[in-house]
Design a protein around this motif. Structure first.
Motif, PDB file in Angstrom:
ATOM      1  N   LEU A 229      59.956  51.982  53.307  1.00 38.71           N
ATOM      2  CA  LEU A 229      60.192  50.306  53.436  1.00 38.71           C
ATOM      3  C   LEU A 229      58.511  50.175  53.452  1.00 38.71           C
ATOM      4  N   ARG A 230      58.234  50.480  54.456  1.00 40.37           N
ATOM      5  CA  ARG A 230      56.323  50.170  55.172  1.00 40.37           C
ATOM      6  C   ARG A 230      55.468  50.787  53.616  1.00 40.37           C
ATOM      7  N   ALA A 231      55.965  51.680  53.620  1.00 40.68           N
ATOM      8  CA  ALA A 231      54.782  51.811  52.220  1.00 40.68           C
ATOM      9  C   ALA A 231      55.339  51.240  51.090  1.00 40.68           C
ATOM     10  N   MET A 232      56.679  50.727  50.912  1.00 37.77           N
ATOM     11  CA  MET A 232      56.509  49.907  49.264  1.00 37.77           C
ATOM     12  C   MET A 232      55.451  48.529  49.684  1.00 37.77           C
ATOM     13  N   ARG A 233      55.986  48.056  50.979  1.00 35.86           N
ATOM     14  CA  ARG A 233      55.186  46.608  51.460  1.00 35.86           C
ATOM     15  C   ARG A 233      53.619  46.406  51.181  1.00 35.86           C
ATOM     16  N   LEU A 234      53.222  48.253  51.348  1.00 31.43           N
ATOM     17  CA  LEU A 234      51.954  48.269  50.611  1.00 31.43           C
ATOM     18  C   LEU A 234      51.392  48.237  49.730  1.00 31.43           C
ATOM     19  N   VAL A 235      51.989  48.785  49.120  1.00 35.18           N
ATOM     20  CA  VAL A 235      51.886  49.505  47.422  1.00 35.18           C
ATOM     21  C   VAL A 235      51.846  47.527  46.701  1.00 35.18           C
ATOM     22  N   VAL A 236      52.815  47.008  47.165  1.00 34.68           N
ATOM     23  CA  VAL A 236      52.732  45.480  46.581  1.00 34.68           C
ATOM     24  C   VAL A 236      51.693  44.873  46.546  1.00 34.68           C
ATOM     25  N   VAL A 237      51.070  45.252  47.840  1.00 36.64           N
ATOM     26  CA  VAL A 237      49.831  44.345  48.853  1.00 36.64           C
ATOM     27  C   VAL A 237      48.721  44.745  47.950  1.00 36.64           C
ATOM     28  N   VAL A 238      48.931  46.221  47.580  1.00 39.99           N
ATOM     29  CA  VAL A 238      47.332  46.366  46.514  1.00 39.99           C
ATOM     30  C   VAL A 238      47.085  45.718  45.342  1.00 39.99           C
ATOM     31  N   VAL A 239      48.728  46.339  44.618  1.00 41.50           N
ATOM     32  CA  VAL A 239      48.352  45.351  43.549  1.00 41.50           C
ATOM     33  C   VAL A 239      48.128  43.763  42.607  1.00 41.50           C
ATOM     34  N   VAL A 240      48.643  42.939  44.302  1.00 42.89           N
ATOM     35  CA  VAL A 240      48.346  42.005  44.326  1.00 42.89           C
ATOM     36  C   VAL A 240      47.061  41.509  44.757  1.00 42.89           C
ATOM     37  N   ALA A 241      46.404  41.951  45.823  1.00 42.86           N
ATOM     38  CA  ALA A 241      45.201  42.020  45.837  1.00 42.86           C
ATOM     39  C   ALA A 241      44.000  42.466  45.034  1.00 42.86           C
ATOM     40  N   PHE A 242      44.414  43.304  44.482  1.00 42.32           N
ATOM     41  CA  PHE A 242      43.219  43.252  43.038  1.00 42.32           C
ATOM     42  C   PHE A 242      43.257  41.782  42.205  1.00 42.32           C
ATOM     43  N   ALA A 243      44.594  41.319  41.584  1.00 39.89           N
ATOM     44  CA  ALA A 243      44.955  40.826  40.430  1.00 39.89           C
ATOM     45  C   ALA A 243      44.240  38.777  41.049  1.00 39.89           C
ATOM     46  N   LEU A 244      44.463  39.575  42.712  1.00 43.04           N
ATOM     47  CA  LEU A 244      44.887  38.128  42.686  1.00 43.04           C
ATOM     48  C   LEU A 244      42.750  37.974  42.858  1.00 43.04           C
ATOM     49  N   CYS A 245      42.185  39.368  43.429  1.00 43.46           N
ATOM     50  CA  CYS A 245      41.136  38.574  43.044  1.00 43.46           C
ATOM     51  C   CYS A 245      40.082  38.379  42.073  1.00 43.46           C
ATOM     52  N   TRP A 246      40.581  39.655  41.339  1.00 47.43           N
ATOM     53  CA  TRP A 246      39.841  39.478  39.444  1.00 47.43           C
ATOM     54  C   TRP A 246      40.826  38.701  38.571  1.00 47.43           C
ATOM     55  N   THR A 247      41.543  38.516  38.612  1.00 52.58           N
ATOM     56  CA  THR A 247      42.718  37.271  37.412  1.00 52.58           C
ATOM     57  C   THR A 247      42.069  36.611  37.253  1.00 52.58           C
ATOM     58  N   PRO A 248      41.524  35.263  38.247  1.00 48.78           N
ATOM     59  CA  PRO A 248      40.492  34.188  38.405  1.00 48.78           C
ATOM     60  C   PRO A 248      39.283  34.186  37.148  1.00 48.78           C
TER      61      PRO A 248
ATOM     62  N   GLN B  32      33.901  44.067  29.057  1.00 51.99           N
ATOM     63  CA  GLN B  32      34.354  44.219  31.224  1.00 51.99           C
ATOM     64  C   GLN B  32      36.041  43.974  30.932  1.00 51.99           C
ATOM     65  N   LEU B  33      36.280  42.809  30.349  1.00 49.32           N
ATOM     66  CA  LEU B  33      38.246  42.562  30.404  1.00 49.32           C
ATOM     67  C   LEU B  33      38.918  43.796  30.241  1.00 49.32           C
ATOM     68  N   VAL B  34      38.741  44.357  29.606  1.00 56.33           N
ATOM     69  CA  VAL B  34      39.485  45.611  28.735  1.00 56.33           C
ATOM     70  C   VAL B  34      39.035  46.808  30.087  1.00 56.33           C
ATOM     71  N   ALA B  35      38.292  46.718  29.520  1.00 57.10           N
ATOM     72  CA  ALA B  35      37.245  48.408  31.084  1.00 57.10           C
ATOM     73  C   ALA B  35      37.922  47.870  31.861  1.00 57.10           C
ATOM     74  N   GLY B  36      37.468  46.425  32.406  1.00 60.91           N
ATOM     75  CA  GLY B  36      37.482  46.854  34.197  1.00 60.91           C
ATOM     76  C   GLY B  36      38.072  46.523  34.327  1.00 60.91           C
ATOM     77  N   PHE B  37      38.845  45.857  34.262  1.00 62.34           N
ATOM     78  CA  PHE B  37      40.675  44.729  34.685  1.00 62.34           C
ATOM     79  C   PHE B  37      41.843  45.057  33.967  1.00 62.34           C
ATOM     80  N   LEU B  38      41.666  45.310  32.021  1.00 62.23           N
ATOM     81  CA  LEU B  38      43.379  45.053  32.255  1.00 62.23           C
ATOM     82  C   LEU B  38      44.036  45.763  31.971  1.00 62.23           C
ATOM     83  N   LEU B  39      42.549  47.436  31.688  1.00 64.81           N
ATOM     84  CA  LEU B  39      43.547  49.008  31.608  1.00 64.81           C
ATOM     85  C   LEU B  39      43.870  48.951  33.109  1.00 64.81           C
TER      86      LEU B  39
END
Length: 362
Positions: free
Chosen positions: A245-264, A213-220
């Protein structure tokens, strides 16, 4: 001699009454040096916290992802590859939150639905857990090819290519969920005096599933998203422009949201796994803290299912136009009401300004 025999009998009875041996159904060994830790505090926390959280996520996740699915299906003829991935992502998130009421009952009372539904609910939950992460990786790879390499892998290829990709994702997730169909069952825990949906295999198997779950469902998936969006950001920064620049802000939010929700959650599970393996010392205080942390952080992870409709659809210009078209059609079927509708005939994605930028010269 009789007094000695009487003393020995009474002493033996005393030892039986005060021993810490667990007569559980699956216990075949004698262990009295390390009695199980009491779980009253963590269990009471779960009974109070999880049913409320799961009920809220069930309503919000089903409503949000249902709206996404309806809007996208209303424009089936104009769906792009990213829209198709978004549709499957909405289905995966909706199916995942559909299992939450069952786990809420399990936390509040006990598992009352039998072993059959235990296997189905556990497998369905994990299938859609993996599918959500892998579909996000597919979306990021599609955007990466489109923006960084100006390659429309699905747009210019056979129409069935994106469908085959989705079938491959669901098939892989089904493979990952096979242990749930095989080993999950409704099991009565004598120590807790309650029945719960649990795995019925040795601790080594449980540890292996956690690592999968850690490797296939999160890290990869996270590594794929981080790499793809880092390259996308590099291209957008070089090209500049307000739209990019608007697109840049969105893609940053995309990665940060996934990481913040599942990393803990995965960090807590990693700590629990290290304790199971003996790499970290286990004590009752730490075990209770980890149990509570798993409950809280898993809720944070499930919140991502509610955030996906906002991050991947509602911020998209084309999605808002399509939703407006659908609302007008439902509220005013007269043709005069359609005269001022925004155009949605072009085959552009509901994704966001990122897609618009990719089709405008990048």
């Amino acid at each position: 001699m009789s007094e000695r025999q009487e003393f020995q009998a009474s002493d033996f009875a005393y030892l039986l009454e005060n021993s810490s041996y667990d007569y559980g159904e699956n216990e075949t060994y004698f262990c009295c040096t390390s009695p199980p830790c009491p779980q009253d505090f963590s269990l009471n926390f779960d009974r109070t916290f999880l049913p409320v959280l799961y009920s809220l996520l069930f309503v919000l996740g089903l409503l949000g992802n249902g709206i996404v699915a309806v809007v996208l299906l209303s424009q089936r003829a104009a769906l792009s590859s990213t829209d198709t991935f978004l549709l499957h992502l909405a289905v995966a998130d909706a199916l995942l939150v559909l299992t939450l009421p069952l786990w809420a009952v399990d936390a509040a009372i006990q598992w009352v639905f039998g072993s059959g539904l235990c296997k189905v609910a556990g497998a369905l939950f994990n299938i859609n857990f993996y599918a959500g992460a892998l579909l996000l990786a597919c979306i990021s790879f599609d955007r990466y090819l489109s923006i960084v390499h100006a390659t429309q892998l699905y747009r210019r290829g056979p129409p069935t290519r994106v469908a085959l990709t989705c079938v491959a994702v669901w098939g892989l997730c089904l493979l990952f969920a096979l242990p749930d169909f095989i080993f999950l069952s409704s099991h009565h825990d004598n120590r807790l005096n309650a029945t719960h949906c649990q795995y019925n295999f040795p601790q080594e198997g449980h540890t292996a599933l956690r690592i999968l779950q850690l490797v296939a469902g999160f890290l990869l998936p996270l590594l794929v998203m981080a790499y793809c969006y880092a390259r996308i950001l590099a291209v957008l920064l070089v090209s500049r422009g307000q739209r990019r620049l608007r697109a840049m802000r969105l893609v940053v939010v995309v990665v940060v949201a996934f990481a913040l929700c599942w990393t803990p959650y995965h960090l807590v599970v990693l700590v629990d796994t290290l304790m199971d393996l003996g790499a970290l010392a286990r004590n009752c205080g730490r075990e209770s803290s980890v149990d509570i942390a798993k409950s809280v952080t898993s809720g944070m992870g499930y919140m991502h299912c509610c955030l996906n409709p906002l991050l991947y659809a509602f911020v998209g210009v084309k999605f808002r136009e399509r939703m407006w078209v659908l609302l007008v059609r439902l509220g005013c079927p007269d043709q005069r009401c359609h005269q001022r509708q925004p155009s949605a005939s072009r085959r552009e994605s509901s994704w966001s300004e990122t897609t618009e930028a990719s089709y405008s010269g990048l």
